[in-house]
Write a protein that holds these residues in place. Structure first.
Motif, PDB file in Angstrom:
ATOM      1  N   ALA A 115     -42.562  -7.961  -1.616  1.00 40.60           N
ATOM      2  CA  ALA A 115     -41.746  -7.725  -0.423  1.00 40.60           C
ATOM      3  C   ALA A 115     -41.816  -6.292   0.089  1.00 40.60           C
ATOM      4  O   ALA A 115     -41.436  -6.027   1.239  1.00 40.60           O
ATOM      5  CB  ALA A 115     -40.291  -8.094  -0.704  1.00 40.60           C
ATOM      6  N   HIS A 116     -42.323  -5.358  -0.737  1.00 43.69           N
ATOM      7  CA  HIS A 116     -42.328  -3.941  -0.327  1.00 43.69           C
ATOM      8  C   HIS A 116     -43.671  -3.243  -0.528  1.00 43.69           C
ATOM      9  O   HIS A 116     -43.825  -2.096  -0.101  1.00 43.69           O
ATOM     10  CB  HIS A 116     -41.245  -3.172  -1.088  1.00 43.69           C
ATOM     11  CG  HIS A 116     -39.861  -3.718  -0.880  1.00 43.69           C
ATOM     12  ND1 HIS A 116     -39.177  -3.587   0.300  1.00 43.69           N
ATOM     13  CD2 HIS A 116     -39.045  -4.422  -1.704  1.00 43.69           C
ATOM     14  CE1 HIS A 116     -37.988  -4.182   0.196  1.00 43.69           C
ATOM     15  NE2 HIS A 116     -37.888  -4.700  -1.012  1.00 43.69           N
ATOM     16  N   GLY A 117     -44.598  -3.869  -1.193  1.00 49.35           N
ATOM     17  CA  GLY A 117     -45.907  -3.249  -1.375  1.00 49.35           C
ATOM     18  C   GLY A 117     -46.020  -2.477  -2.677  1.00 49.35           C
ATOM     19  O   GLY A 117     -45.414  -2.825  -3.687  1.00 49.35           O
ATOM     20  N   VAL A 118     -46.795  -1.390  -2.629  1.00 49.71           N
ATOM     21  CA  VAL A 118     -47.106  -0.616  -3.828  1.00 49.71           C
ATOM     22  C   VAL A 118     -45.957   0.335  -4.159  1.00 49.71           C
ATOM     23  O   VAL A 118     -45.476   1.074  -3.305  1.00 49.71           O
ATOM     24  CB  VAL A 118     -48.413   0.177  -3.642  1.00 49.71           C
ATOM     25  CG1 VAL A 118     -48.708   1.029  -4.874  1.00 49.71           C
ATOM     26  CG2 VAL A 118     -49.575  -0.771  -3.382  1.00 49.71           C
ATOM     27  N   GLY A 119     -45.541   0.306  -5.426  1.00 48.66           N
ATOM     28  CA  GLY A 119     -44.511   1.214  -5.911  1.00 48.66           C
ATOM     29  C   GLY A 119     -44.863   1.696  -7.302  1.00 48.66           C
ATOM     30  O   GLY A 119     -45.801   1.191  -7.937  1.00 48.66           O
ATOM     31  N   GLN A 120     -44.108   2.668  -7.796  1.00 49.16           N
ATOM     32  CA  GLN A 120     -44.350   3.236  -9.122  1.00 49.16           C
ATOM     33  C   GLN A 120     -43.127   3.043 -10.009  1.00 49.16           C
ATOM     34  O   GLN A 120     -41.999   3.299  -9.584  1.00 49.16           O
ATOM     35  CB  GLN A 120     -44.686   4.726  -9.025  1.00 49.16           C
ATOM     36  CG  GLN A 120     -45.097   5.350 -10.354  1.00 49.16           C
ATOM     37  CD  GLN A 120     -45.461   6.820 -10.212  1.00 49.16           C
ATOM     38  OE1 GLN A 120     -45.084   7.465  -9.231  1.00 49.16           O
ATOM     39  NE2 GLN A 120     -46.184   7.358 -11.173  1.00 49.16           N
ATOM     40  N   ILE A 121     -43.357   2.593 -11.244  1.00 44.18           N
ATOM     41  CA  ILE A 121     -42.263   2.415 -12.202  1.00 44.18           C
ATOM     42  C   ILE A 121     -41.873   3.784 -12.757  1.00 44.18           C
ATOM     43  O   ILE A 121     -42.648   4.423 -13.459  1.00 44.18           O
ATOM     44  CB  ILE A 121     -42.675   1.477 -13.355  1.00 44.18           C
ATOM     45  CG1 ILE A 121     -43.030   0.094 -12.808  1.00 44.18           C
ATOM     46  CG2 ILE A 121     -41.547   1.355 -14.372  1.00 44.18           C
ATOM     47  CD1 ILE A 121     -43.536  -0.865 -13.868  1.00 44.18           C
ATOM     48  N   LEU A 122     -40.672   4.229 -12.416  1.00 40.92           N
ATOM     49  CA  LEU A 122     -40.203   5.531 -12.892  1.00 40.92           C
ATOM     50  C   LEU A 122     -39.630   5.439 -14.302  1.00 40.92           C
ATOM     51  O   LEU A 122     -39.800   6.354 -15.112  1.00 40.92           O
ATOM     52  CB  LEU A 122     -39.132   6.082 -11.948  1.00 40.92           C
ATOM     53  CG  LEU A 122     -39.558   6.367 -10.504  1.00 40.92           C
ATOM     54  CD1 LEU A 122     -38.391   6.954  -9.725  1.00 40.92           C
ATOM     55  CD2 LEU A 122     -40.749   7.316 -10.464  1.00 40.92           C
ATOM     56  N   ALA A 123     -38.943   4.343 -14.605  1.00 44.59           N
ATOM     57  CA  ALA A 123     -38.301   4.206 -15.916  1.00 44.59           C
ATOM     58  C   ALA A 123     -37.961   2.752 -16.161  1.00 44.59           C
ATOM     59  O   ALA A 123     -37.986   1.922 -15.256  1.00 44.59           O
ATOM     60  CB  ALA A 123     -37.038   5.070 -15.982  1.00 44.59           C
ATOM     61  N   ILE A 124     -37.655   2.471 -17.428  1.00 47.06           N
ATOM     62  CA  ILE A 124     -37.132   1.168 -17.826  1.00 47.06           C
ATOM     63  C   ILE A 124     -35.799   1.462 -18.508  1.00 47.06           C
ATOM     64  O   ILE A 124     -35.758   2.094 -19.557  1.00 47.06           O
ATOM     65  CB  ILE A 124     -38.081   0.439 -18.789  1.00 47.06           C
ATOM     66  CG1 ILE A 124     -39.477   0.302 -18.168  1.00 47.06           C
ATOM     67  CG2 ILE A 124     -37.527  -0.931 -19.158  1.00 47.06           C
ATOM     68  CD1 ILE A 124     -40.517  -0.244 -19.128  1.00 47.06           C
ATOM     69  N   GLU A 125     -34.712   1.029 -17.895  1.00 42.68           N
ATOM     70  CA  GLU A 125     -33.390   1.410 -18.386  1.00 42.68           C
ATOM     71  C   GLU A 125     -32.531   0.176 -18.669  1.00 42.68           C
ATOM     72  O   GLU A 125     -32.822  -0.924 -18.200  1.00 42.68           O
ATOM     73  CB  GLU A 125     -32.674   2.317 -17.383  1.00 42.68           C
ATOM     74  CG  GLU A 125     -32.402   1.667 -16.050  1.00 42.68           C
ATOM     75  CD  GLU A 125     -31.739   2.597 -15.050  1.00 42.68           C
ATOM     76  OE1 GLU A 125     -31.079   2.094 -14.125  1.00 42.68           O
ATOM     77  OE2 GLU A 125     -31.891   3.824 -15.205  1.00 42.68           O
ATOM     78  N   GLU A 126     -31.470   0.403 -19.452  1.00 41.34           N
ATOM     79  CA  GLU A 126     -30.517  -0.655 -19.767  1.00 41.34           C
ATOM     80  C   GLU A 126     -29.212  -0.386 -19.026  1.00 41.34           C
ATOM     81  O   GLU A 126     -28.734   0.747 -18.996  1.00 41.34           O
ATOM     82  CB  GLU A 126     -30.254  -0.718 -21.271  1.00 41.34           C
ATOM     83  CG  GLU A 126     -31.427  -1.232 -22.085  1.00 41.34           C
ATOM     84  CD  GLU A 126     -31.083  -1.381 -23.559  1.00 41.34           C
ATOM     85  OE1 GLU A 126     -29.982  -0.934 -23.945  1.00 41.34           O
ATOM     86  OE2 GLU A 126     -31.896  -1.929 -24.307  1.00 41.34           O
ATOM     87  N   GLN A 127     -28.651  -1.426 -18.445  1.00 39.87           N
ATOM     88  CA  GLN A 127     -27.368  -1.305 -17.757  1.00 39.87           C
ATOM     89  C   GLN A 127     -26.503  -2.513 -18.095  1.00 39.87           C
ATOM     90  O   GLN A 127     -27.023  -3.601 -18.360  1.00 39.87           O
ATOM     91  CB  GLN A 127     -27.568  -1.223 -16.237  1.00 39.87           C
ATOM     92  CG  GLN A 127     -28.089   0.101 -15.748  1.00 39.87           C
ATOM     93  CD  GLN A 127     -28.075   0.194 -14.232  1.00 39.87           C
ATOM     94  OE1 GLN A 127     -27.627  -0.716 -13.548  1.00 39.87           O
ATOM     95  NE2 GLN A 127     -28.584   1.293 -13.713  1.00 39.87           N
ATOM     96  N   LEU A 183     -52.305  -3.106   2.824  1.00 39.15           N
ATOM     97  CA  LEU A 183     -53.684  -3.124   2.333  1.00 39.15           C
ATOM     98  C   LEU A 183     -54.195  -1.719   2.026  1.00 39.15           C
ATOM     99  O   LEU A 183     -54.797  -1.480   0.965  1.00 39.15           O
ATOM    100  CB  LEU A 183     -54.587  -3.805   3.367  1.00 39.15           C
ATOM    101  CG  LEU A 183     -56.050  -3.994   2.986  1.00 39.15           C
ATOM    102  CD1 LEU A 183     -56.188  -4.888   1.763  1.00 39.15           C
ATOM    103  CD2 LEU A 183     -56.831  -4.589   4.163  1.00 39.15           C
ATOM    104  N   SER A 184     -53.942  -0.782   2.926  1.00 37.16           N
ATOM    105  CA  SER A 184     -54.459   0.583   2.743  1.00 37.16           C
ATOM    106  C   SER A 184     -53.803   1.272   1.555  1.00 37.16           C
ATOM    107  O   SER A 184     -54.457   2.021   0.816  1.00 37.16           O
ATOM    108  CB  SER A 184     -54.234   1.404   4.017  1.00 37.16           C
ATOM    109  OG  SER A 184     -52.854   1.505   4.317  1.00 37.16           O
ATOM    110  N   ARG A 185     -52.518   1.038   1.313  1.00 40.46           N
ATOM    111  CA  ARG A 185     -51.834   1.683   0.199  1.00 40.46           C
ATOM    112  C   ARG A 185     -52.387   1.217  -1.150  1.00 40.46           C
ATOM    113  O   ARG A 185     -52.586   2.022  -2.061  1.00 40.46           O
ATOM    114  CB  ARG A 185     -50.334   1.407   0.281  1.00 40.46           C
ATOM    115  CG  ARG A 185     -49.649   2.224   1.373  1.00 40.46           C
ATOM    116  CD  ARG A 185     -48.263   1.724   1.684  1.00 40.46           C
ATOM    117  NE  ARG A 185     -47.323   2.001   0.605  1.00 40.46           N
ATOM    118  CZ  ARG A 185     -46.031   1.696   0.671  1.00 40.46           C
ATOM    119  NH1 ARG A 185     -45.532   1.125   1.746  1.00 40.46           N
ATOM    120  NH2 ARG A 185     -45.237   1.987  -0.332  1.00 40.46           N
ATOM    121  N   GLU A 186     -52.647  -0.067  -1.265  1.00 39.07           N
ATOM    122  CA  GLU A 186     -53.181  -0.558  -2.532  1.00 39.07           C
ATOM    123  C   GLU A 186     -54.612  -0.085  -2.743  1.00 39.07           C
ATOM    124  O   GLU A 186     -54.984   0.315  -3.857  1.00 39.07           O
ATOM    125  CB  GLU A 186     -53.114  -2.086  -2.584  1.00 39.07           C
ATOM    126  CG  GLU A 186     -53.528  -2.636  -3.928  1.00 39.07           C
ATOM    127  CD  GLU A 186     -53.168  -4.092  -4.133  1.00 39.07           C
ATOM    128  OE1 GLU A 186     -53.449  -4.631  -5.225  1.00 39.07           O
ATOM    129  OE2 GLU A 186     -52.606  -4.699  -3.189  1.00 39.07           O
TER     130      GLU A 186
END
Length: 276
Positions: free
Chosen positions: A94-106, A216-219
């Motif tokens: 739904a938003h394209g390319v992103g970066q995983i900053l962290a894996i957290e517990e909530q 397309l260009s971002r990926e």
């Protein structure tokens, strides 16, 4: 007589002097006895005091652990879940390319959840996705170079436009863009591209084209370790190699849309008929 009195007086003084040391000795003995008794009293009372001291220290030792503040549990640093790890680039449909900053517990609604914290730098947005839901939302890893090459080859193909109402085609384009499939996105870019010799796009067409081009260009940029500007130039160079339809065919398609022609005839067939 006088001599006898003197002798008697001398004896009495001697007796008095001899009696004085005896009295002094008795006084010293009494003082020594009192000191000895005092030391005995001290000796008797000292063990009692010493015996009480350990009890007091034991009470303090028993009280300290109870009064100590509870320890705060340290949060576990998670670096990998469901095959994804921190600092990795991923594709969220739904938003394209992103970066995983962290894996957290909530803790949410009384339940503990593990979440991917994904940053979309260009959109200035941060998204939290439950690790257990990545398959449902379609989050995936970046495309392999071979698949990127296939998408670029797709751009060189002939545009395939159905002669249906624009609203229906727009829905199909949006579905392809949000599918996260790089080849399907390349098809949208190919079908909505217009060269300078072709009629201009409508506002809605232009919006869909730019959305597909951006995804397309971002990926491609991330996979090829280049900038988005370089990726756009590469895409446009591939589009320039594709056969373009003439202005006459574009006008015919527009007229068909206005009349509400719902025939699912491919654009290629329409072009070939007109060329004949």
């Amino acid at each position: 007589m006088k001599d006898a009195k003197k002798a008697a007086a001398a004896k009495s003084s001697k007796n008095k002097r001899s009696a004085m040391p005896n009295k002094t000795a008795k006084t010293v003995a009494k003082a020594t006895g009192s000191k000895a008794n005092a030391s005995k009293v001290v000796a008797k009372t000292a063990p009692k005091t010493a015996a009480v001291a350990p009890k007091t220290s034991a009470v303090k030792a028993a009280v300290k652990p109870a009064a100590a503040a509870p320890r705060v549990e340290e949060k576990k640093v998670l670096t990998q879940r469901q095959g994804f790890k921190t600092n990795e680039f991923v594709v969220y449909p739904a938003h394209g390319v992103g970066q995983i900053l962290a894996i957290e517990e909530q803790e949410i609604a009384g339940a503990r959840l593990e979440l991917f914290v994904i940053n979309f730098m260009k959109d200035k947005m941060t998204l939290r996705v439950p690790t257990a839901k990545v398959a449902n939302v379609g989050m995936r890893k970046l495309s392999e170079p071979a698949l990127v090459k296939r998408a670029l080859e797709t751009l060189k193909g002939r545009a395939r436009v159905k002669r249906t109402m624009w609203s229906r085609r727009a829905q199909e384009y949006e579905a392809k863009i949000n599918s996260g499939d790089i080849v399907a996105i390349a098809e949208v870019v190919r079908d909505l591209y217009r060269s300078e010799s072709q009629p201009e796009q409508s506002y809605s067409e232009r919006q869909l084209y730019e959305a597909a081009l951006d995804r397309l260009s971002r990926e491609i940029a991330v996979v090829q370790h280049s900038t988005e500007t370089e990726a756009v130039k590469e895409i446009e160079s591939q589009l320039a190699k594709s056969p373009r339809r003439g202005a006459k065919s574009e006008d015919a398609v527009a007229e068909g849309d206005a009349e509400g022609d719902d025939a699912d005839t491919e654009g290629d067939a329409a072009v070939e008929d007109e060329a004949a």
